[in-house]
Design a protein around this motif. Structure first.
Motif, PDB file in Angstrom:
ATOM      1  N   LEU A 269       0.824  -1.203   0.000  1.00 47.26           N
ATOM      2  CA  LEU A 269       0.000   0.000   0.000  1.00 47.26           C
ATOM      3  C   LEU A 269       0.862   1.259   0.000  1.00 47.26           C
ATOM      4  O   LEU A 269       0.511   2.269  -0.617  1.00 47.26           O
ATOM      5  CB  LEU A 269      -0.936  -0.001   1.219  1.00 47.26           C
ATOM      6  CG  LEU A 269      -1.840   1.230   1.380  1.00 47.26           C
ATOM      7  CD1 LEU A 269      -2.745   1.406   0.170  1.00 47.26           C
ATOM      8  CD2 LEU A 269      -2.665   1.125   2.663  1.00 47.26           C
ATOM      9  N   LEU A 270       2.001   1.201   0.679  1.00 47.09           N
ATOM     10  CA  LEU A 270       2.911   2.342   0.682  1.00 47.09           C
ATOM     11  C   LEU A 270       3.361   2.692  -0.733  1.00 47.09           C
ATOM     12  O   LEU A 270       3.455   3.866  -1.100  1.00 47.09           O
ATOM     13  CB  LEU A 270       4.134   2.030   1.547  1.00 47.09           C
ATOM     14  CG  LEU A 270       4.133   2.579   2.977  1.00 47.09           C
ATOM     15  CD1 LEU A 270       5.271   1.977   3.767  1.00 47.09           C
ATOM     16  CD2 LEU A 270       4.230   4.092   2.975  1.00 47.09           C
ATOM     17  N   LEU A 271       3.637   1.678  -1.529  1.00 50.79           N
ATOM     18  CA  LEU A 271       4.069   1.920  -2.904  1.00 50.79           C
ATOM     19  C   LEU A 271       2.929   2.505  -3.728  1.00 50.79           C
ATOM     20  O   LEU A 271       3.135   3.410  -4.540  1.00 50.79           O
ATOM     21  CB  LEU A 271       4.578   0.624  -3.534  1.00 50.79           C
ATOM     22  CG  LEU A 271       5.687  -0.124  -2.775  1.00 50.79           C
ATOM     23  CD1 LEU A 271       6.219  -1.269  -3.632  1.00 50.79           C
ATOM     24  CD2 LEU A 271       6.809   0.808  -2.361  1.00 50.79           C
ATOM     25  N   ASP A 272       1.726   1.991  -3.527  1.00 50.95           N
ATOM     26  CA  ASP A 272       0.566   2.519  -4.249  1.00 50.95           C
ATOM     27  C   ASP A 272       0.358   4.003  -3.958  1.00 50.95           C
ATOM     28  O   ASP A 272       0.048   4.787  -4.861  1.00 50.95           O
ATOM     29  CB  ASP A 272      -0.701   1.745  -3.866  1.00 50.95           C
ATOM     30  CG  ASP A 272      -0.837   0.430  -4.616  1.00 50.95           C
ATOM     31  OD1 ASP A 272      -0.387   0.365  -5.774  1.00 50.95           O
ATOM     32  OD2 ASP A 272      -1.392  -0.520  -4.046  1.00 50.95           O
ATOM     33  N   VAL A 273       0.511   4.380  -2.702  1.00 48.52           N
ATOM     34  CA  VAL A 273       0.317   5.781  -2.311  1.00 48.52           C
ATOM     35  C   VAL A 273       1.327   6.676  -3.024  1.00 48.52           C
ATOM     36  O   VAL A 273       0.977   7.735  -3.566  1.00 48.52           O
ATOM     37  CB  VAL A 273       0.434   5.930  -0.781  1.00 48.52           C
ATOM     38  CG1 VAL A 273       0.510   7.404  -0.383  1.00 48.52           C
ATOM     39  CG2 VAL A 273      -0.751   5.267  -0.091  1.00 48.52           C
ATOM     40  N   LEU A 274       2.587   6.252  -3.049  1.00 46.90           N
ATOM     41  CA  LEU A 274       3.615   7.043  -3.730  1.00 46.90           C
ATOM     42  C   LEU A 274       3.353   7.103  -5.230  1.00 46.90           C
ATOM     43  O   LEU A 274       3.463   8.170  -5.851  1.00 46.90           O
ATOM     44  CB  LEU A 274       4.999   6.450  -3.463  1.00 46.90           C
ATOM     45  CG  LEU A 274       6.161   7.159  -4.177  1.00 46.90           C
ATOM     46  CD1 LEU A 274       6.273   8.610  -3.737  1.00 46.90           C
ATOM     47  CD2 LEU A 274       7.474   6.422  -3.943  1.00 46.90           C
ATOM     48  N   ILE A 275       3.007   5.971  -5.818  1.00 49.93           N
ATOM     49  CA  ILE A 275       2.747   5.932  -7.259  1.00 49.93           C
ATOM     50  C   ILE A 275       1.608   6.880  -7.627  1.00 49.93           C
ATOM     51  O   ILE A 275       1.692   7.629  -8.610  1.00 49.93           O
ATOM     52  CB  ILE A 275       2.430   4.491  -7.711  1.00 49.93           C
ATOM     53  CG1 ILE A 275       3.686   3.623  -7.614  1.00 49.93           C
ATOM     54  CG2 ILE A 275       1.889   4.476  -9.139  1.00 49.93           C
ATOM     55  CD1 ILE A 275       3.422   2.137  -7.773  1.00 49.93           C
ATOM     56  N   ASN A 276       0.537   6.872  -6.844  1.00 50.21           N
ATOM     57  CA  ASN A 276      -0.595   7.762  -7.123  1.00 50.21           C
ATOM     58  C   ASN A 276      -0.167   9.226  -7.098  1.00 50.21           C
ATOM     59  O   ASN A 276      -0.579  10.029  -7.942  1.00 50.21           O
ATOM     60  CB  ASN A 276      -1.713   7.528  -6.108  1.00 50.21           C
ATOM     61  CG  ASN A 276      -2.445   6.220  -6.340  1.00 50.21           C
ATOM     62  OD1 ASN A 276      -2.425   5.679  -7.440  1.00 50.21           O
ATOM     63  ND2 ASN A 276      -3.081   5.706  -5.302  1.00 50.21           N
ATOM     64  N   ALA A 277       0.660   9.583  -6.119  1.00 46.43           N
ATOM     65  CA  ALA A 277       1.137  10.966  -6.021  1.00 46.43           C
ATOM     66  C   ALA A 277       2.024  11.321  -7.210  1.00 46.43           C
ATOM     67  O   ALA A 277       1.911  12.415  -7.786  1.00 46.43           O
ATOM     68  CB  ALA A 277       1.891  11.168  -4.709  1.00 46.43           C
ATOM     69  N   LEU A 278       2.902  10.409  -7.600  1.00 42.12           N
ATOM     70  CA  LEU A 278       3.809  10.669  -8.718  1.00 42.12           C
ATOM     71  C   LEU A 278       3.056  10.792 -10.039  1.00 42.12           C
ATOM     72  O   LEU A 278       3.422  11.598 -10.901  1.00 42.12           O
ATOM     73  CB  LEU A 278       4.858   9.563  -8.807  1.00 42.12           C
ATOM     74  CG  LEU A 278       5.855   9.490  -7.648  1.00 42.12           C
ATOM     75  CD1 LEU A 278       6.748   8.265  -7.794  1.00 42.12           C
ATOM     76  CD2 LEU A 278       6.699  10.760  -7.569  1.00 42.12           C
ATOM     77  N   ILE A 279       2.005  10.007 -10.203  1.00 43.74           N
ATOM     78  CA  ILE A 279       1.188  10.103 -11.417  1.00 43.74           C
ATOM     79  C   ILE A 279       0.569  11.495 -11.525  1.00 43.74           C
ATOM     80  O   ILE A 279       0.548  12.106 -12.600  1.00 43.74           O
ATOM     81  CB  ILE A 279       0.098   9.011 -11.415  1.00 43.74           C
ATOM     82  CG1 ILE A 279       0.727   7.634 -11.664  1.00 43.74           C
ATOM     83  CG2 ILE A 279      -0.969   9.300 -12.472  1.00 43.74           C
ATOM     84  CD1 ILE A 279      -0.243   6.478 -11.513  1.00 43.74           C
ATOM     85  N   GLN A 280       0.083  12.016 -10.408  1.00 44.68           N
ATOM     86  CA  GLN A 280      -0.524  13.348 -10.421  1.00 44.68           C
ATOM     87  C   GLN A 280       0.522  14.425 -10.665  1.00 44.68           C
ATOM     88  O   GLN A 280       0.289  15.387 -11.410  1.00 44.68           O
ATOM     89  CB  GLN A 280      -1.242  13.603  -9.096  1.00 44.68           C
ATOM     90  CG  GLN A 280      -2.248  14.741  -9.152  1.00 44.68           C
ATOM     91  CD  GLN A 280      -3.417  14.428 -10.067  1.00 44.68           C
ATOM     92  OE1 GLN A 280      -3.914  13.304 -10.094  1.00 44.68           O
ATOM     93  NE2 GLN A 280      -3.847  15.403 -10.847  1.00 44.68           N
TER      94      GLN A 280
END
Length: 205
Positions: free
Chosen positions: A158-169
């Motif tokens: 989940l930690l990776l998902d959170v970072l990925i979502n932020a980086l996509i934005q």
């Protein structure tokens, strides 16, 4: 109370004048507001400066306890871009360190969308196995490449998902990110032990 009494419009006399005339001639006041918006449109609506291309994400033998996260930008990031990325990573680290990304305790997000009166089980939340984020390095940048070392400790995707979502934005709105790779010890064109004079910059997280 008189019109405008007790309110300070010194910083924007034009708007104060528009408000002052809205009672006497509402249509004229509305027209002036619309004209004001048209003139200041560029200041109100900021164009996106990122990329419309999706960010490629790969995992290369990622070890939650000892790995690099690599970034490839379309262009070398500017100072404002670097500041934004550092702030995002710093926030991600703080949330992770405080146990905020724990997939074992997702009570509200797992409720049905039409649930009208959600409840939270405090005992369940208190007894769940905690997650953490042990350590993080500095953000290193060489031209359009960057990397950061992490020791998350807990295997928590989940930690990776959170970072990925932020980086996509960030990539969409601010600075285009071509790809992100979790894991791997090397990256093409990355030079180890490069000095700042040679073009490497290091940014504290």
């Amino acid at each position: 109370m008189g019109r405008g009494e007790g309110t300070d419009y010194d910083k924007d006399p034009e708007f104060a004048e528009i408000l002052g005339s809205c009672f006497d001639d509402p249509e004229k006041a509305q027209a002036r507001v619309e004209e004001r918006i048209r003139k200041k449109r560029n200041k109100i609506l900021q164009a996106k400066t990122g990329s419309s291309n999706p960010v490629k994400v790969t995992l290369n033998k990622f070890n939650f306890s000892n790995s690099y996260i690599w970034f490839e930008f379309y262009n070398a990031p500017l100072a404002n871009d670097i500041s934004l990325i550092c702030d995002a990573i710093r926030s991600w680290h703080i949330i992770g360190r405080l146990g905020g990304c724990n997939s074992m305790n997702m009570q509200l997000s797992q409720l049905p969308l039409d649930h009208k009166r959600p409840t939270y089980d405090a005992i369940q939340g208190a007894n769940v196995t905690p997650t953490t984020f042990y350590n993080i390095g500095d953000l290193e940048i060489q031209d359009n490449l960057a990397r950061i070392w992490v020791d998350i400790g807990t295997t928590e995707p989940l930690l990776l998902d959170v970072l990925i979502n932020a980086l996509i934005q960030i990539s969409s709105d601010y600075v285009g990110i071509k790809q992100v790779m979790f894991g791997g010890r090397e990256w093409e064109n990355w030079k180890e032990n490069m000095s700042e004079d040679a073009g490497c910059s290091v940014h504290k997280i």
